[in-house]
Scaffold this motif. Structure first.
Motif, PDB file in Angstrom:
ATOM      1  N   LYS A 312       0.844  -1.216   0.000  1.00 55.85           N
ATOM      2  CA  LYS A 312       0.000   0.000   0.000  1.00 55.85           C
ATOM      3  C   LYS A 312       0.865   1.246   0.000  1.00 55.85           C
ATOM      4  CE  LYS A 312      -4.252  -1.481   2.217  1.00 55.85           C
ATOM      5  NZ  LYS A 312      -5.080  -1.445   3.432  1.00 55.85           N
ATOM      6  N   ILE A 313       1.914   1.209   0.818  1.00 55.74           N
ATOM      7  CA  ILE A 313       2.809   2.374   0.880  1.00 55.74           C
ATOM      8  C   ILE A 313       3.466   2.592  -0.473  1.00 55.74           C
ATOM      9  CG2 ILE A 313       4.962   3.213   1.895  1.00 55.74           C
ATOM     10  CD1 ILE A 313       4.065   1.647   4.476  1.00 55.74           C
ATOM     11  N   GLU A 314       3.895   1.478  -1.075  1.00 52.61           N
ATOM     12  CA  GLU A 314       4.554   1.561  -2.382  1.00 52.61           C
ATOM     13  C   GLU A 314       3.595   2.139  -3.428  1.00 52.61           C
ATOM     14  OE1 GLU A 314       7.722   0.801  -2.854  1.00 52.61           O
ATOM     15  OE2 GLU A 314       7.641   1.284  -4.981  1.00 52.61           O
ATOM     16  N   ALA A 315       2.346   1.679  -3.389  1.00 56.69           N
ATOM     17  CA  ALA A 315       1.343   2.162  -4.352  1.00 56.69           C
ATOM     18  C   ALA A 315       1.097   3.661  -4.162  1.00 56.69           C
ATOM     19  CB  ALA A 315       0.044   1.389  -4.185  1.00 56.69           C
ATOM     20  N   GLU A 316       1.064   4.085  -2.913  1.00 59.99           N
ATOM     21  CA  GLU A 316       0.863   5.523  -2.658  1.00 59.99           C
ATOM     22  C   GLU A 316       2.038   6.337  -3.170  1.00 59.99           C
ATOM     23  OE1 GLU A 316      -1.419   5.197   1.496  1.00 59.99           O
ATOM     24  OE2 GLU A 316      -0.282   7.054   1.216  1.00 59.99           O
ATOM     25  N   LYS A 317       3.223   5.801  -2.953  1.00 60.38           N
ATOM     26  CA  LYS A 317       4.437   6.509  -3.420  1.00 60.38           C
ATOM     27  C   LYS A 317       4.405   6.658  -4.939  1.00 60.38           C
ATOM     28  CE  LYS A 317       7.883   5.398   0.083  1.00 60.38           C
ATOM     29  NZ  LYS A 317       9.085   4.586   0.394  1.00 60.38           N
ATOM     30  N   ILE A 318       3.999   5.584  -5.603  1.00 58.31           N
ATOM     31  CA  ILE A 318       3.967   5.629  -7.074  1.00 58.31           C
ATOM     32  C   ILE A 318       2.902   6.606  -7.542  1.00 58.31           C
ATOM     33  CG2 ILE A 318       3.350   4.246  -9.100  1.00 58.31           C
ATOM     34  CD1 ILE A 318       4.863   1.924  -7.701  1.00 58.31           C
ATOM     35  N   LYS A 322       3.704   9.923  -9.838  1.00 57.28           N
ATOM     36  CA  LYS A 322       3.153  10.218 -11.172  1.00 57.28           C
ATOM     37  C   LYS A 322       2.837  11.698 -11.326  1.00 57.28           C
ATOM     38  CE  LYS A 322       1.251   5.725 -12.227  1.00 57.28           C
ATOM     39  NZ  LYS A 322       0.089   4.897 -12.513  1.00 57.28           N
ATOM     40  N   GLY A 323       2.519  12.367 -10.252  1.00 58.27           N
ATOM     41  CA  GLY A 323       2.244  13.804 -10.302  1.00 58.27           C
ATOM     42  C   GLY A 323       3.331  14.624  -9.662  1.00 58.27           C
ATOM     43  N   LEU A 324       4.581  14.174  -9.792  1.00 58.38           N
ATOM     44  CA  LEU A 324       5.693  14.831  -9.101  1.00 58.38           C
ATOM     45  C   LEU A 324       5.866  16.268  -9.565  1.00 58.38           C
ATOM     46  CD1 LEU A 324       8.129  14.205  -7.156  1.00 58.38           C
ATOM     47  CD2 LEU A 324       9.449  13.712  -9.166  1.00 58.38           C
ATOM     48  N   SER A 399      15.487  14.193  -8.243  1.00 57.25           N
ATOM     49  CA  SER A 399      14.135  14.255  -7.660  1.00 57.25           C
ATOM     50  C   SER A 399      13.317  13.038  -8.063  1.00 57.25           C
ATOM     51  CB  SER A 399      13.411  15.516  -8.120  1.00 57.25           C
ATOM     52  OG  SER A 399      14.126  16.649  -7.791  1.00 57.25           O
ATOM     53  N   VAL A 400      13.484  12.621  -9.308  1.00 62.86           N
ATOM     54  CA  VAL A 400      12.733  11.438  -9.778  1.00 62.86           C
ATOM     55  C   VAL A 400      13.162  10.205  -8.988  1.00 62.86           C
ATOM     56  CG1 VAL A 400      12.464   9.872 -11.734  1.00 62.86           C
ATOM     57  CG2 VAL A 400      12.281  12.326 -12.080  1.00 62.86           C
ATOM     58  N   ASN A 401      14.466  10.062  -8.780  1.00 65.22           N
ATOM     59  CA  ASN A 401      14.967   8.876  -8.060  1.00 65.22           C
ATOM     60  C   ASN A 401      14.583   8.916  -6.588  1.00 65.22           C
ATOM     61  OD1 ASN A 401      16.139   7.734 -10.320  1.00 65.22           O
ATOM     62  ND2 ASN A 401      18.070   8.838 -10.020  1.00 65.22           N
ATOM     63  N   ALA A 402      14.548  10.133  -6.033  1.00 64.26           N
ATOM     64  CA  ALA A 402      14.176  10.268  -4.620  1.00 64.26           C
ATOM     65  C   ALA A 402      12.660  10.259  -4.431  1.00 64.26           C
ATOM     66  CB  ALA A 402      14.731  11.574  -4.062  1.00 64.26           C
ATOM     67  N   ARG A 403      11.913  10.345  -5.548  1.00 68.13           N
ATOM     68  CA  ARG A 403      10.429  10.342  -5.540  1.00 68.13           C
ATOM     69  C   ARG A 403       9.850  11.525  -4.773  1.00 68.13           C
ATOM     70  NH1 ARG A 403       8.599   4.013  -5.036  1.00 68.13           N
ATOM     71  NH2 ARG A 403       9.487   3.360  -7.012  1.00 68.13           N
ATOM     72  N   GLN A 404      10.587  12.610  -4.729  1.00 69.60           N
ATOM     73  CA  GLN A 404      10.079  13.835  -4.110  1.00 69.60           C
ATOM     74  C   GLN A 404      10.888  15.002  -4.658  1.00 69.60           C
ATOM     75  OE1 GLN A 404      10.751  13.643   0.113  1.00 69.60           O
ATOM     76  NE2 GLN A 404      12.828  12.943  -0.142  1.00 69.60           N
ATOM     77  N   ILE A 434      27.010   2.182   2.147  1.00 68.51           N
ATOM     78  CA  ILE A 434      26.049   3.190   1.677  1.00 68.51           C
ATOM     79  C   ILE A 434      26.579   4.545   2.119  1.00 68.51           C
ATOM     80  CG2 ILE A 434      23.674   3.999   1.792  1.00 68.51           C
ATOM     81  CD1 ILE A 434      22.925   1.098   2.584  1.00 68.51           C
ATOM     82  N   PRO A 435      26.893   5.415   1.170  1.00 67.82           N
ATOM     83  CA  PRO A 435      27.432   6.718   1.571  1.00 67.82           C
ATOM     84  C   PRO A 435      26.391   7.495   2.358  1.00 67.82           C
ATOM     85  CG  PRO A 435      26.997   6.660  -0.773  1.00 67.82           C
ATOM     86  CD  PRO A 435      26.778   5.290  -0.277  1.00 67.82           C
ATOM     87  N   PRO A 436      26.829   8.387   3.233  1.00 67.61           N
ATOM     88  CA  PRO A 436      25.872   9.118   4.091  1.00 67.61           C
ATOM     89  C   PRO A 436      24.859   9.938   3.292  1.00 67.61           C
ATOM     90  CG  PRO A 436      28.119   9.898   4.413  1.00 67.61           C
ATOM     91  CD  PRO A 436      28.199   8.719   3.563  1.00 67.61           C
ATOM     92  N   GLU A 437      25.255  10.408   2.075  1.00 64.89           N
ATOM     93  CA  GLU A 437      24.284  11.175   1.289  1.00 64.89           C
ATOM     94  C   GLU A 437      23.108  10.301   0.877  1.00 64.89           C
ATOM     95  OE1 GLU A 437      27.526  11.166   0.450  1.00 64.89           O
ATOM     96  OE2 GLU A 437      28.206  13.186   0.777  1.00 64.89           O
ATOM     97  N   GLU A 438      23.427   9.057   0.555  1.00 70.00           N
ATOM     98  CA  GLU A 438      22.346   8.149   0.146  1.00 70.00           C
ATOM     99  C   GLU A 438      21.461   7.801   1.328  1.00 70.00           C
ATOM    100  OE1 GLU A 438      23.732   4.810  -2.041  1.00 70.00           O
ATOM    101  OE2 GLU A 438      21.738   3.944  -2.099  1.00 70.00           O
ATOM    102  N   LYS A 439      22.098   7.580   2.469  1.00 67.82           N
ATOM    103  CA  LYS A 439      21.305   7.288   3.676  1.00 67.82           C
ATOM    104  C   LYS A 439      20.364   8.441   3.950  1.00 67.82           C
ATOM    105  CE  LYS A 439      24.608   4.430   6.183  1.00 67.82           C
ATOM    106  NZ  LYS A 439      25.551   4.389   7.287  1.00 67.82           N
ATOM    107  N   ALA A 440      20.890   9.647   3.753  1.00 70.20           N
ATOM    108  CA  ALA A 440      20.064  10.820   4.032  1.00 70.20           C
ATOM    109  C   ALA A 440      18.845  10.866   3.118  1.00 70.20           C
ATOM    110  CB  ALA A 440      20.902  12.078   3.839  1.00 70.20           C
ATOM    111  N   LEU A 441      18.994  10.340   1.899  1.00 77.53           N
ATOM    112  CA  LEU A 441      17.847  10.345   0.976  1.00 77.53           C
ATOM    113  C   LEU A 441      16.728   9.479   1.503  1.00 77.53           C
ATOM    114  CD1 LEU A 441      19.549  10.090  -2.482  1.00 77.53           C
ATOM    115  CD2 LEU A 441      18.155  11.952  -1.698  1.00 77.53           C
ATOM    116  N   TYR A 442      17.074   8.346   2.099  1.00 80.30           N
ATOM    117  CA  TYR A 442      16.034   7.422   2.531  1.00 80.30           C
ATOM    118  C   TYR A 442      15.487   7.784   3.902  1.00 80.30           C
ATOM    119  CZ  TYR A 442      17.850   4.726  -1.337  1.00 80.30           C
ATOM    120  OH  TYR A 442      18.252   4.323  -2.580  1.00 80.30           O
TER     121      TYR A 442
END
Lengths: 583, 430
Positions: A312-318, A322-324, A399-404, A434-442
């Motif tokens: 459900k969370i994944e579906a909401e994210k997608i 779509k309207g990013l 932004s596309v990869n971070a989904r926001q 995992i570099p700290p920048e990537e951790k920060a993304l998640y």
């Protein structure tokens, strides 16, 4: 009566495999035609288990095919077409040599053509099968669309590839199927999800064509692949367009106001140019129907409530993805590559335009005040509007990869960009640096920690100087306080002993000695290791060796990162000192 | 007309004599009669009755089977509804018969729309152009677009055969994999487009770039190691020599010490055996007494009974050992499953590796990483590093779709020229 002797290699692997020479003889085709046929039909050479038996005792290493595959090829009607080609070539050659131009013209006008529809249907019985094989098809078509006219690559083929790829991009835009983007030194990696299948393809950067040596690449072979893939992509496009209720070939009804062309030379060219612009919405067959929101079915199973929640969370994210870029207006500068950015922005609901002199299809001007973001790849610009952000193109991809929508401050013109991280990393692996920048993304918390860390590094230098002063003052006060605390402790102990004698006290806390505990654990671990059987010992050792290697790599990378940060700190200190001295 | 029969001649095969003319001349009109028309009509009538009636009088529905859009599987519901309306119990057999008959009839009838491939038809084809070819395959000859994977029949008016679109009734898909197995070839299991290493990003992070550099360096080092002959490889040669020395020393130890002890043992054993043989020979000479024989028999019987008792006791206690056995079986089955899984993975891994189809082997390439100085950080300053077309070609070879081969160089064949020397010519003239 003498019993019949069994012939050698009449059964088993010797009977199942056939050399290429034998196959050519059976099919009565030349090597080039045979290769072409195999590529079109999807027949591959095989490696047998026992080469000697498969080759019937012959020495050397030969290319082998399954006998059943060759028998399958025998019934292919295309073989006759290939033979007709051979006859046609002979006739044309003879007419040319004899200088019989009339008959030559006749032959050229009545040349044999190949039809590959039935092969596509044969190889891909369902639409989903074709989608699974779309990666290769798209990559090659995009590659060949950038080629000029070469010996084995006719101009029409590259034009057809270009047309089909653009149609596919339109379909992805309409379906809003794009999920991941990655810009590498090779090209742009795109990943889309169509009918539940993830399709990954690469679009090369737009550089000039570099001629290849014949030894490295077989152009004829590749063009045969492309010949098949163009047919396949055509059918896929048709099916996709129909499933999305779009007209095929694509039509558009909206014509931009900026098209001030007085005379339209060719309608086809006009349409094809605007289609290639990727900026116009394609007209639909059924109007007024929006996408129905698909709800996830929830079955009452007690075992997988977490998975349902994750889905459900994944579906909401997608759905949010779509309207990013919905509501945002982008203007692309001249120096920025137009096509990939237009494609990505339109996939996620944004509006985009560019300089009308650059390419056809610009919907609004640079001076339009409603523009929210201007994508520029220069160090600075003379004229800047206050109402918009001037950002570098990497912001769009990140932004596309971070989904926001990421904060824009790091992507301003002239700023040192943060690293462009790959979205294709396998997260399931435990041991991965995992570099700290990537951790920060998640983790947004990790992001805050990163910011705080950077701030504290700057502040710590100033604090150190102040602390030195304060320490001298504090040391006097500390001595006085210590004496007071000792008296208080003695009084408390006296009271506690009295209490212990009279009442039942709770059990004493056993102080665990950590090194003893770790020692015991290590001993137990070693005992367990010894219990591993000899059969599995090798595997266990290789597993542990792999783990240690990975851990070592991670430690090395962390060390590098630490050293790098220290270096940067020192450099910053030096800069500040220099600045202070100058002021 | 009177017909007389010679009864004596019946059965002999003689022709009946027929008197054509009457004596009274009253019925001479009969000679002008011919019953051939009548007979022919009668025959026709018989035939029609046998075959079911004249064709012209029959309805179209009786002669032809009209295709109303029935297809197996998809339109079964419509068929059932139709059968309900007809209030006739049509079974599955009938349904299948209809579908099959339609299909056969379709395939047997000459199709004016389908091109014959084998025939030498000379059609007025247009100038060869990929664009037009593309248009042709996408739009059918009738000008309507074509869906290759369509399952539904077009809802066209099918009152006449001319409107039936044969192109939509595609042959059932042949087995795409001729080997008879339903599994796809393993070439398809490998991904065609593998996401690249994160170190190949246009703006990579330090860690990713470092990792990419390390991997390429190790790959290059490995390749170089393999290319250097074994004798010159310092660490390997040492290790090899060490191993050989150890094994040699083990062998000598084994020979020197263990074999000696064994030889000593052998001696003692031989001695024992000699004495045993001697004793045996002595035993054979003595004859057993009956009492002794009976005693031995009783002992043997007791031993047998004890063994049987032990066996039965053990068997009775097996019930209590069931749990232990079950645990053992479970452990073994886990191990066997793990081993089977491991074997499967190993097999799959080996099958997905690039294979050898010819003389040449596939040589994997190392990552195309940019050095730190070459890193651009922006899209504008990107320089082309890797050869895209070559990579795609190599990926086909890696996935075993095409074999790795070297292009045959065109070797020049020199013609042997023959000439006479001038001096030889002069001598010949003389």
């Amino acid at each position: 009566m003498v019993a019949k002797r069994k012939k050698k290699y009449a059964s088993g692997e010797g009977a199942h495999f056939m050399t290429r020479k034998a196959a050519l003889k059976k099919l009565q085709l030349s090597l080039n035609d045979f290769r072409r046929l195999c590529i079109l039909k999807g027949i591959y050479p095989r490696e047998p288990r026992n080469r000697k038996r498969a080759q019937k005792g012959q020495a050397g290493i030969k290319t082998l095919y399954h006998v059943k595959d060759i028998q399958f090829l025998m019934h292919e009607p295309i073989i006759w077409r290939l033979r007709d080609y051979k006859i046609f070539n002979k006739k044309v050659g003879r007419a040319r040599a004899v200088k019989d131009f009339e008959s030559l013209k006749k032959y050229l006008n009545n040349h044999p053509t190949l039809k590959l529809d039935h092969i596509v249907k044969e190889r891909y019985p369902t639409f989903l099968d074709a989608l699974r094989d779309l990666d290769d098809c798209l990559t090659l078509c995009f590659l060949f669309s950038t080629f000029p006219s070469i010996a084995h690559v006719p101009r029409d083929q590259s034009a057809l590839c270009r047309r089909l790829t653009i149609e596919f991009l339109h379909a992805v835009i309409e379906a809003k199927a794009l999920r991941k983007v990655f810009v590498s030194i090779k090209g742009y990696y795109y990943q889309a999800e169509i009918k539940g299948e993830t399709i990954t393809w690469i679009v090369p950067h737009h550089f000039s064509f570099e001629p290849q040596s014949r030894a490295e690449v077989d152009f004829k072979l590749m063009s045969t692949f492309v010949e098949f893939y163009t047919v396949m992509l055509g059918f896929i496009n048709f099916r996709l367009y129909h499933s999305l209720n779009l007209f095929y070939p694509p039509k558009f009804s909206v014509v931009s106001q900026n098209d001030d062309e007085k005379s339209i030379v060719d309608e086809e060219v006009f349409v094809s140019e605007r289609v290639a612009a990727l900026n116009f919405p394609v007209s639909k067959t059924s109007s007024g129907e929006e996408e129905e929101e698909v709800e996830i079915d929830t079955f009452s199973t007690e075992d997988t409530p977490e998975k349902i929640e994750e889905a459900k969370i994944e579906a909401e994210k997608i759905k949010n993805l779509k309207g990013l870029f919905k509501g945002l207006k982008f203007f692309i500068n001249r120096e920025v590559p137009r096509e990939p950015l237009v494609f990505i922005i339109r996939c996620f609901g944004g509006e985009v335009s560019w300089d009308k002199l650059l390419f056809v299809g610009a919907s609004f001007d640079e001076n339009d005040e409603s523009v929210t973001h201007q994508i520029a790849d220069r160090p600075s610009m003379d004229k800047q509007f206050i109402s918009r952000y001037y950002i570098q193109p990497q912001w769009v991809f990140d932004s596309v990869n971070a989904r926001q929508l990421l904060p824009v401050n790091k992507y301003f013109m002239g700023e040192v960009l943060p690293p462009h991280l790959s979205p294709f990393i396998d997260k399931s692996r435990d041991q991965q640096y995992i570099p700290p920048e990537e951790k920060a993304l998640y983790d947004p918390e990790a992001l805050e920690e990163l910011h705080k860390k950077q701030e504290t590094d700057d502040e710590s230098e100033e604090e150190e100087q102040e602390d030195e002063k304060l320490e001298a003052e504090d040391s006097e006060k500390v001595d006085e306080d210590e004496e007071d605390t000792e008296d208080e402790e003695e009084e408390e102990e006296g009271e506690s002993t009295k209490k212990k004698k009279l009442k039942v006290t709770p059990g004493e806390v056993y102080k665990e000695v950590p090194w003893e505990k770790s020692k015991q654990e290590r001993q137990e671990y070693k005992l367990r290791e010894k219990l591993v059987k000899n059969k599995h010992r090798k595997l266990y050792k290789s597993m542990m060796a792999g783990r240690q290697q990975r851990a070592k790599e991670i430690w090395l990378l962390r060390k590098k990162r630490r050293l790098h940060e220290e270096k940067q700190k020192e450099e910053r200190k030096k800069k500040k000192k220099v600045e202070k001295q100058t002021t | 007309m009177v017909i007389k029969e010679n009864t004596s001649d019946i059965g002999n095969g003689t022709v009946k004599s027929i008197r054509k003319f009457s004596r009274s001349k009253k019925k001479n009109w009969r000679k002008f009669l011919s019953t051939k028309d009548v007979e022919a009509k009668a025959e026709e009538f018989l035939l029609e009755n046998l075959t079911g009636g004249p064709v012209s009088k029959k309805a179209d529905a009786e002669l032809f089977v009209i295709d109303k859009g029935l297809h197996r599987g998809k339109y079964q519901e419509s068929f059932l509804q139709a059968s309900k309306a007809n209030s006739a119990k049509q079974t599955r057999k009938d349904f299948r018969a209809i579908c099959n008959s339609l299909y056969c009839e379709r395939m047997l009838l000459p199709n004016p729309h389908v091109e014959s491939i084998r025939g030498r038809e000379k059609k007025k084809s247009k100038k060869f152009c990929y664009k037009k070819v593309a248009q042709r395959f996408l739009t059918g000859k009738q000008g309507t677009p074509k869906d290759l994977w369509c399952e539904e029949v077009h809802n066209a008016n099918l009152s006449s055969w001319a409107n039936v679109n044969f192109e939509n009734f595609v042959k059932p898909a042949q087995k795409a994999f001729a080997t008879g197995k339903s599994k796809p070839p393993l070439a398809k299991l490998r991904r065609a487009v593998v996401p690249c290493h994160p170190g190949l990003s246009c703006n990579p992070s330090l860690a990713d770039h470092g990792r990419a550099l390390l991997t390429t360096a190790s790959q290059i080092a490995f390749q170089n190691m393999n290319s250097i002959p074994l004798g010159h490889q310092f660490p390997l040669s040492l290790a090899k020599s060490f191993r050989t020395n150890v094994s040699a020393s083990r062998r000598t130890f084994h020979k020197k010490f263990l074999m000696q002890s064994n030889s000593e043992k052998n001696l003692s054993l031989r001695k024992k055996s000699i004495f045993q043989v001697a004793n045996k020979s002595n035993k054979v000479q003595e004859r057993k007494k009956t009492a002794q024989r009976n005693k031995e028999a009783r002992q043997r019987a007791l031993q047998r009974a004890a063994r049987r008792k032990k066996f039965e006791k053990r068997r009775s206690h097996e019930f209590f050992r069931a749990r232990k056995h079950v645990l053992e079986i479970e452990k073994k089955s886990e191990l066997t499953q793990l081993a089977a899984k491991r074997r499967r993975m190993k097999k799959l891994f080996s099958e997905l590796q690039p294979k050898r189809f010819g003389r040449l082997k596939y040589q994997p390439e190392h990552l195309d990483v940019q050095i730190g100085e070459e890193l651009s950080g922006t899209l504008r300053a990107i320089t082309p590093k890797s050869d895209f077309l070559r990579e795609r070609f190599r990926s086909f070879q890696e996935r075993n779709i095409i074999e790795t081969r070297k292009r045959n160089r065109q070797r020049r064949k020199y013609k042997l020229k023959e000439y006479e020397k001038r001096s030889f010519k002069a001598r010949a003239d003389e």
